[in-house]
Scaffold this active site. Structure first.
Site, mmCIF file in Angstrom:
data_model
loop_
_atom_site.group_PDB
_atom_site.id
_atom_site.type_symbol
_atom_site.label_atom_id
_atom_site.label_comp_id
_atom_site.label_asym_id
_atom_site.label_seq_id
_atom_site.Cartn_x
_atom_site.Cartn_y
_atom_site.Cartn_z
ATOM 1 N N LYS A 22 0.833 -1.211 0.000
ATOM 2 C CA LYS A 22 0.000 0.000 0.000
ATOM 3 C C LYS A 22 0.867 1.261 0.000
ATOM 4 C CE LYS A 22 -2.365 -0.782 3.833
ATOM 5 N NZ LYS A 22 -1.803 -2.062 4.284
ATOM 6 N N ARG A 96 -9.762 1.075 9.212
ATOM 7 C CA ARG A 96 -9.263 -0.252 9.577
ATOM 8 C C ARG A 96 -10.337 -1.100 10.226
ATOM 9 N NH1 ARG A 96 -3.721 0.619 9.624
ATOM 10 N NH2 ARG A 96 -2.385 -1.084 10.281
ATOM 11 N N ARG A 130 11.230 -5.691 5.170
ATOM 12 C CA ARG A 130 11.000 -4.286 4.790
ATOM 13 C C ARG A 130 11.929 -3.336 5.552
ATOM 14 N NH1 ARG A 130 4.951 -2.185 4.855
ATOM 15 N NH2 ARG A 130 4.979 -2.776 7.059
ATOM 16 N N ARG A 163 11.028 -0.877 10.940
ATOM 17 C CA ARG A 163 10.003 -0.403 11.866
ATOM 18 C C ARG A 163 9.928 -1.366 13.045
ATOM 19 N NH1 ARG A 163 4.575 0.658 8.522
ATOM 20 N NH2 ARG A 163 3.781 -0.396 10.360
ATOM 21 N N ARG A 174 -0.401 -8.571 13.517
ATOM 22 C CA ARG A 174 -1.020 -7.575 12.621
ATOM 23 C C ARG A 174 -1.890 -8.273 11.569
ATOM 24 N NH1 ARG A 174 4.061 -4.516 10.778
ATOM 25 N NH2 ARG A 174 2.679 -3.161 9.604
#
Ligand code: AMP
Length: 216
Positions: A22, A96, A130, A163, A174
């Protein structure tokens, strides 16, 4: 499908599980359509970094990949949209939950929702590899799209960091939160006739072209 609202402003919601791309697509789309990229995660991380009252309330939830005080967060993001989006928006990470989708509809009804679909097994790999630029927020992956110089952003020379919620353990949580809380938002937009699904697998440029064809 109806592409733009009556006022001509593009109001786009980009959906998908964590690690579906995203953030990458949002950056490309916002440049193309000249709309602000509202990443609720970035807005909330900035609150935490600033040590605001909201930041203090939500930090522990964010560290665990959980949703936290939903009404407070919804109000904060909607007032952020009120202030920063007079001419349309791309929302990334918001809504969300169905509650957030309903609240958003009251003031800023989106005209297009795009779902980036990626299988669960691919997601963990993407999240844990990531790396994000702490300055300009560009996104890299240690195996599939590494920077030219290790840990340095190709775009701005900023430092690349992992992160704190991009670990395997938090990623699993998540995904669970996404499946329980966010998947129902897909049906919410489907029932309003504004949802299109695009595969999030493959080259980011091809995915961008597929999304652009839907928006026009
Ligand atoms: P993201 O950058 O979208 O992956 O979000 C990072 C974290 O911020 C999430 O795991 C949540 O803890 C929090 N967060 C982001 N967006 C929302 C939202 N719309 N509602 C509640 N919490 C959110």
């Amino acid at each position: 499908m109806k592409k733009h609202s009556n006022d001509g402003k593009l109001k786009l919601v980009l959906m998908g599980p964590p690690g579906s791309g995203k953030g990458t697509q949002a950056r490309m789309l916002c440049e193309k359509y000249s709309i602000p990229h509202i990443s609720s995660g970035d807005v909330l991380r900035a609150e935490v970094a600033a040590g605001s009252e909201l930041g203090k309330r939500i930090k522990s939830f964010m560290d665990k990949g959980e949703i936290g005080p939903v009404e407070l967060i919804t109000e904060a993001i909607i007032s952020y949209i009120d202030k920063n989006c007079p001419a349309g928006f791309l929302l990334d990470g918001f809504p969300r939950t169905v509650y957030q989708a309903e609240k958003l509809s009251e003031k800023h009804s989106p005209d297009t929702a795009i779902l980036l679909s990626v299988p669960d097994e691919e997601i963990i790999n993407r999240i844990t590899g990531r790396r994000t630029c702490e300055k300009c927020k560009s996104i890299f992956h240690i195996r599939t799209s590494p920077p030219r110089i290790e840990n340095i952003c190709d775009s701005c020379g900023g430092r690349l960091v992992q992160r704190s919620d991009d670990t395997a353990e938090t990623a699993a949580n998540r995904i669970r939160v996404y499946n329980n809380e966010t998947r129902p938002v897909i049906s919410f937009y489907e029932s309003r006739g504004i949802l299109s699904t695009v595969s999030g697998l493959g080259n980011s440029q091809d995915i961008f072209m597929s999304i652009s064809r839907i928006i026009k």
